[in-house]
Design an enzyme around this catalytic site. Structure first.
Site, short mmCIF file in Angstrom:
data_model
loop_
_atom_site.label_atom_id
_atom_site.label_comp_id
_atom_site.label_asym_id
_atom_site.label_seq_id
_atom_site.Cartn_x
_atom_site.Cartn_y
_atom_site.Cartn_z
N ASP A 185 -5.48 -4.48 -6.62
CA ASP A 185 -6.64 -3.80 -6.05
C ASP A 185 -6.42 -2.28 -6.19
OD1 ASP A 185 -8.88 -3.20 -4.66
OD2 ASP A 185 -8.25 -4.08 -2.76
N ASP A 237 5.27 2.19 -2.99
CA ASP A 237 4.58 2.34 -4.27
C ASP A 237 4.63 0.98 -4.98
OD1 ASP A 237 3.86 2.77 -6.88
OD2 ASP A 237 4.96 4.64 -7.09
N GLU A 242 0.86 -1.19 0.00
CA GLU A 242 0.00 0.00 0.00
C GLU A 242 0.90 1.24 0.00
OE1 GLU A 242 -3.50 0.99 0.11
OE2 GLU A 242 -2.44 2.91 0.05
#
Ligand code: SAM
Length: 293
Positions: free
Chosen positions: A172, A154, A123
């Site tokens: 996602d 990243d 994340e």
């Protein structure tokens, strides 16, 4: 509340003092309004505007840069559909990763598979995860599962360092602006391919087939150059404008169309079951034509 701001993207106080969130869909010349009962959290992080609110229709909602991401009432649909299809298709998934953490819903679904030994959640924005832990799933015992490893990086840079590691990779990603822009660039698909084992499977969030069909088309075209099996599938998420939503599965060996669905962990589920698993690959003609153009 960190970094208090006077106004956030999309929020508007009406004349009668009601607070609404307006999600702008420029492709359609349309906005969708969500009545806000309570704004619980808002901040500008280094990457995006983060807010969490109680909505009248969908319960608690995570909103990034004015766009709804997940809600307590219908988030199960997105989380089950991005994760279970790949997890049940791969006979023995052990190493799983996801790019995009948020409330970590797909990680909680991956934990239902006993063969899974490790779940890496990558994340970019730790503030999103921290805010979700406070407001979205503070009671979740699953958050303490030792198999889950949060990596605050990243995803575009992180994946370039992974080769032949993951059986399952779930992308996602949020919409293609802000921090997620790089997750739609053509080289990203090659990096995903290279990070998978020789039997690996990836799933990409691919947007609305109706008003952002270029994303679906681009994702399929990029993946077809790299993987022998590329299959888009759909689900219906009431929160998202238009309802119908797409994912694209790309696999090096295993096809979901031949999967042994006794592996599907669905007794807890509120959306997926073996019939729905199979049906989700049946596409309406307008999507088939779009992909054949
Ligand atoms: N399904 C998730 C949940 O249960 O909350 C929602 C995830 S949301 C669609 C996408 C997430 O991807 C956001 O938390 C955002 O901060 C993250 N993100 C965006 N760009 C990223 C990047 N380049 N690398 C890693 N994460 C990124």
């Amino acid at each position: 509340m960190a970094n208090k701001k006077r106004s956030l993207t999309g929020y508007q106080k009406e004349e009668n003092d009601e607070l609404w969130l307006w999600d702008d869909i420029p492709e359609l010349g349309m906005e969708v309004g969500y009545k806000i009962d309570r704004l619980l959290h808002y901040e500008q992080s280094s990457y995006q505007e983060i807010s969490i609110a109680d909505t009248r229709s969908f319960g608690r909602m995570l909103i990034l840069d004015g766009t709804p991401q997940i809600t307590s009432k219908d988030g199960f649909i997105y989380n089950e559909m991005i994760s279970h299809i790949a997890l049940a298709t791969c006979p023995m998934p052990e190493n799983v990763a996801m790019i995009g953490g948020g409330d970590c819903g797909p990680a909680r679904e991956a934990m239902r598979y006993e063969s899974v030994k490790r779940i890496d959640v990558v994340e970019i924005d730790q503030r999103v995860v921290d805010a979700c832990k406070i407001w979205m799933t503070q009671d979740s015992k699953d958050n303490a599962d030792g198999r889950v490893h949060l990596i605050y990086r990243d995803g575009y840079k992180w994946i370039q360092e992974q080769t032949n590691v993951y059986d399952i990779l779930l992308i996602d990603r949020s919409d293609p602006y802000g921090p997620a822009t790089s997750l739609y660039k053509p080289p990203f698909y090659q990096y995903v391919h290279d990070s998978l084992t020789k039997e690996g499977i990836a799933v990409f969030q691919a947007g609305s087939p109706y008003y952002s069909s270029h994303i679906l088309k681009g994702t399929v075209k990029n993946l077809q150059r790299l993987f022998p099996i590329v299959l888009p599938y759909t689900c219906t998420v009431p929160t998202f404008p238009g309802g119908i939503w797409c994912f694209v599965l790309a696999s090096k060996k295993w096809s979901p169309l031949q999967a042994d669905l006794s592996r599907l962990q669905w007794t807890h589920s509120k959306y997926i079951n073996p019939d729905l698993f199979r049906a989700s690959f049946i596409l309406p003609n307008y999507i088939k034509r779009l992909l054949n153009e």
